[in-house]
Design a protein around this motif. Sequence first.
Motif, PDB file in Angstrom:
ATOM      1  N   ASP A   1       1.332   6.879  -6.543  1.00  0.00           N
ATOM      2  CA  ASP A   1       0.358   7.950  -6.779  1.00  0.00           C
ATOM      3  C   ASP A   1       1.020   9.312  -6.722  1.00  0.00           C
ATOM      4  O   ASP A   1       0.816  10.172  -7.586  1.00  0.00           O
ATOM      5  N   ALA A   2       1.829   9.490  -5.669  1.00  0.00           N
ATOM      6  CA  ALA A   2       2.471  10.789  -5.495  1.00  0.00           C
ATOM      7  C   ALA A   2       3.382  11.092  -6.680  1.00  0.00           C
ATOM      8  O   ALA A   2       3.371  12.198  -7.229  1.00  0.00           O
ATOM      9  N   MET A   3       4.157  10.069  -7.079  1.00  0.00           N
ATOM     10  CA  MET A   3       5.047  10.288  -8.218  1.00  0.00           C
ATOM     11  C   MET A   3       4.243  10.558  -9.476  1.00  0.00           C
ATOM     12  O   MET A   3       4.641  11.351 -10.320  1.00  0.00           O
TER      13      MET A   3
ATOM     14  N   GLN B   1       0.911   4.196  -2.762  1.00  0.00           N
ATOM     15  CA  GLN B   1       0.716   5.604  -2.481  1.00  0.00           C
ATOM     16  C   GLN B   1       1.872   6.433  -3.009  1.00  0.00           C
ATOM     17  O   GLN B   1       1.677   7.534  -3.529  1.00  0.00           O
ATOM     18  N   GLU B   2       3.091   5.911  -2.865  1.00  0.00           N
ATOM     19  CA  GLU B   2       4.235   6.637  -3.406  1.00  0.00           C
ATOM     20  C   GLU B   2       4.103   6.756  -4.914  1.00  0.00           C
ATOM     21  O   GLU B   2       4.424   7.790  -5.498  1.00  0.00           O
TER      22      GLU B   2
ATOM     23  N   THR C   1       1.445  12.112  -9.742  1.00  0.00           N
ATOM     24  CA  THR C   1       1.006  13.510  -9.803  1.00  0.00           C
ATOM     25  C   THR C   1       2.152  14.398 -10.263  1.00  0.00           C
ATOM     26  O   THR C   1       1.943  15.359 -11.005  1.00  0.00           O
TER      27      THR C   1
ATOM     28  N   ARG D   1       0.831  -1.207   0.000  1.00  0.00           N
ATOM     29  CA  ARG D   1       0.000   0.000   0.000  1.00  0.00           C
ATOM     30  C   ARG D   1       0.862   1.252   0.000  1.00  0.00           C
ATOM     31  O   ARG D   1       0.580   2.230  -0.692  1.00  0.00           O
ATOM     32  N   GLN D   2       1.939   1.179   0.775  1.00  0.00           N
ATOM     33  CA  GLN D   2       2.837   2.338   0.816  1.00  0.00           C
ATOM     34  C   GLN D   2       3.420   2.605  -0.559  1.00  0.00           C
ATOM     35  O   GLN D   2       3.479   3.751  -1.003  1.00  0.00           O
TER      36      GLN D   2
END
Lengths: 327, 203
Positions: B127-129, B124-125, B131, B120-121
């Motif tokens: 996802d952040a990348m 999420q990373e 964006t 999951r982490q």
Amino acid sequence: MDSGNLQRFYTFIYDLQFSPCGKYLTACDNFGYISIFSLSKVLDSVSNRNPFCKWQASKSSLYCLASNAKLLFSGGNEGVKGWKWRTIQKETGGNEPLFHFIPPSNQQKEFSDVNGIAVSNENGVLYIASGHVAYSLDIETQQIKETYNGHSDYIHSICTRPDSNQFMTGSEDGTVKIWDSAQTLEAVHTINSERKKSNGKSSQWIGCVTVDSTGEWMVFGGSCSPTMYKLGSMSCATVFDVPQKITTQTAIFTSGRIITGGSESDIRHWGRNGDPISRVPTSLSHVFSIANNSSNSQYEVLAVSGDSSDIDIYTHFGYKAFSLSSY
Amino acid sequence: RTRGVIVTMSEEAVIRKRLAVEGDSGQDDRRLTGLLKTFLKWCAAENLSQEENEATFQKMLFTLEQVEFAFTRSELVVAMNHDEELRYESLVTQVKEEIEVIQLQIKALRDDLTNAREVRQHRQEYDAMATIIQKHPARELTKKNIESLQNKLQDLTRRLTELAEQLSLRRNQGHLLVLAIQQLMDNSDKQSGDNDTSTPMDI
């Protein structure tokens, strides 16, 4: 109210640090005391909510703590002092520091207090933020190795980037600077925090800078909302959605999430992509430090401290389990 | 188990026996002492009618039966307790085994949990990348831009060389022209110098 109670009322606990073995929690406060809590005793019974060892490390405030495998470092108005973990564990307390380092006074002849310290395990070096300047101090010889000038106002927070010779500083001048330990002339990179207000004076300041365990992601916060940066490409990933009036004093990466705390009573949990997970209440009205005991799975708790002599302990992220009292 | 005949039993012996078995659940003890008393009375009694004899005899037999019944019952209870003990032991071992099995399962699930957390982490990373990456234009577009710009650059450099060539050509031609005019003028001067004395023109 006698002086003991008065002192207790006005106590702020500025920083928390777990011992390298993960069995002890250290707290430093604005009266210069260091309190050590034994986690096994604290988690065993309800009556053990007091420190098993407490001593006056400094006559005035202590602002920050750091530790490596052998030593506990405290930084405050009297410079940086180092204490051996062995003598602390024997419950005699660190009455005599192993060393005492006073940062050199700057050209204005002001003595600057040490606002942040960070240990670099690669170099055996302690990075000290004192006033506008950061120093790297060799732990064995207690000599300054390098001096890093660049900030135009005092440095609030300092942290090292794992697996590299770099460290970051966040300052009152609203910038975050990334330094390479070899280059002292100027920072490798400078990040300006975004302006919140569009008036002439920039009233931005950075209160905290922290890096995750891989060294790729950085979160900083202060008067601006907490911002997450990807260090490889030096690009801003996301800005956390925090109300404008709330300032951020502390942030940590832990267990797949980011926890921030500041000028409000709740601490906020965020996912690694910036989505808010939850707001968890604390018993404090202003949070100064959050620490997670990740080095010991048996005593894995989250500790939060702030403008009170109490430390909140969370065994589960959703709610406060109990509070420790440093008095 | 005997129906042994007690030949001579004094009162003291009875009391002693009673004291010895004190602490037992009173009924059996009472029955046995009662039986003993009745038996002694019966033995000592004289001039008892047949019915009375029969009656006392039956009573004593009855008490004996009761005692024997109690004895069998307590034997059965002992056997039952023993069986229960064995059963509980087997239950204990069974439950212990199950606990171990479940603890292993818990451990495995915990590992799964940490793995899932890591996954999951990473998501999420990612996802952040993502964006961050979205903020930059696509590679294709930039490639095209670069290509078109390079083409333009090539064209323009070509044009530059062409123009430079033309410029040098014109320069040479111009130079030739000027040279020719100069020669012409020199010739005409010579001629006019022979014919008359007119002032030479300045070119």
